[in-house]
Design an enzyme around this catalytic site. Sequence first.
Site, short mmCIF file in Angstrom:
data_model
loop_
_atom_site.label_atom_id
_atom_site.label_comp_id
_atom_site.label_asym_id
_atom_site.label_seq_id
_atom_site.Cartn_x
_atom_site.Cartn_y
_atom_site.Cartn_z
CG ASP A 72 -14.44 14.75 19.84
OD1 ASP A 72 -14.77 15.78 19.24
OD2 ASP A 72 -15.12 14.26 20.77
CG ASP A 82 -11.57 20.75 26.09
OD1 ASP A 82 -10.81 19.75 26.18
OD2 ASP A 82 -12.65 20.69 25.48
CG ASP A 124 -11.52 8.86 21.13
OD1 ASP A 124 -12.21 9.29 22.07
OD2 ASP A 124 -10.76 9.59 20.46
CE LYS A 157 -3.56 0.42 2.62
NZ LYS A 157 -4.42 0.47 3.83
#
Length: 444
Positions: free
Chosen positions: A173, A363, A171, A128
Amino acid sequence: MTTRYRVEYALKTHRRDQFIEWIKGLLAVPFVLYSQPHGVFEYPPSSPELGTSPPGSPNPVLIKAREEAHRRYAEILHDVELMIDDHIAHQNDPDNPFPSKLKLLVPSIGPFFTRLPLEAAFKFQDRKRYISSRRFVSPSFNDVRLILNSAQLISVTSTTPGSTLQLATFDGDVTLYDDGQSLEPTSPVIPRLMDLLRKNIKIGIVTAAGYTSADRYYARLHGLLDCIATSADLTPTQKRSVIIMGGEANYLFQFDPASAHLLSPVPRSEWLTPEMLLWDDRDIAQLLDIAETALADCIKTLNLPAVLMRKDRAVGIIPSDPAIRIPRESLEETVLCVQKILELSSAGRNKKVPFCAFNGGNDVFVDIGDKSWGVTVCQRWFKDAETGRPIKGENTLHVGDQFLSAGANDFRARSVGTTAWIASPAETVELLDELGELMGKKMS
């Protein structure tokens, strides 16, 4: 947090994955010896051994260099593969007091739940990424990361008894959707997740987002939830095979077609592990109080354009104006500062309550627990269909993007199951396509 930050900045930060760096260093040797960068300029080649090729034909100098590099890379990864087998034998032998060779070479190495066929994975990735064909860029951190991902997928889908994948956790985000965004109906991730459900693989979304109500999670995951609800080919059991673990390990929601937001909260009494039941509310409050004070000090010291946000199981800082971007160095400094203060505090030293301090992109939050606990809850909630016991680490795959930088909250999932490290939702799609292909071969 942008993908560019996670891929580029994370490679330069203080917390590097020593195992990947070690493999990368091993592969650098054959690259230096066999890369033949001058072969690019020898066209047509004038080697007495290789003769001269007409224009437009393959350059034999480069072909020979590629084949030699491929052979040496494969040999090195095969040797590492054998070292991992030896390490697994050591970790499974409680009577052996001596460390494995791999542990001596890479002291930070942790447990392995499966063997890793690195040679086969390298050959797949080389087809690849053309790693062996490169003359000026040596095998990179990302090359090794993707080779390890492929090796893990091969292992959890192999025909070896006990290697069947039963649980996939993700997960949110930067893994399922871009940072701060939502899982929209048009996302290419959704049909891949639906395919896992059709194959009777349980899905847990283990996210740092700590919401106490179902509507907030529905807003982030509505594309997937609506698709499951309207699916005509999923059985009721398969539809119930999706749970959301929020706040790392603090809020559990199960798919519920009868709910207005397709999710129903699960009382903590039904899913807390025996260890989690020992977390006293007073200890939790004390730890969060210390973290809040430390975060407030960081706001003043670093002059951060941020305000404090306190929750029942977390405390953090967010931008005072959503349009403001806090410098990444300031976020990392805040994570390390707060983490060290907590570790040295009386609440941190007694280790009664685990915590996770992490950089969320714009944050910083301190959560009670971490993703190792979140994945563990998923394993216990679904249970092994044959034994009725919690799903084992070797039958679990956690996919996430935070394994490297300060406060990398996916990193701790490595202690309870196999993992795959991605850098973007697009990589998650590629990973799930590769997983689907391997599972198709196994079933056939």
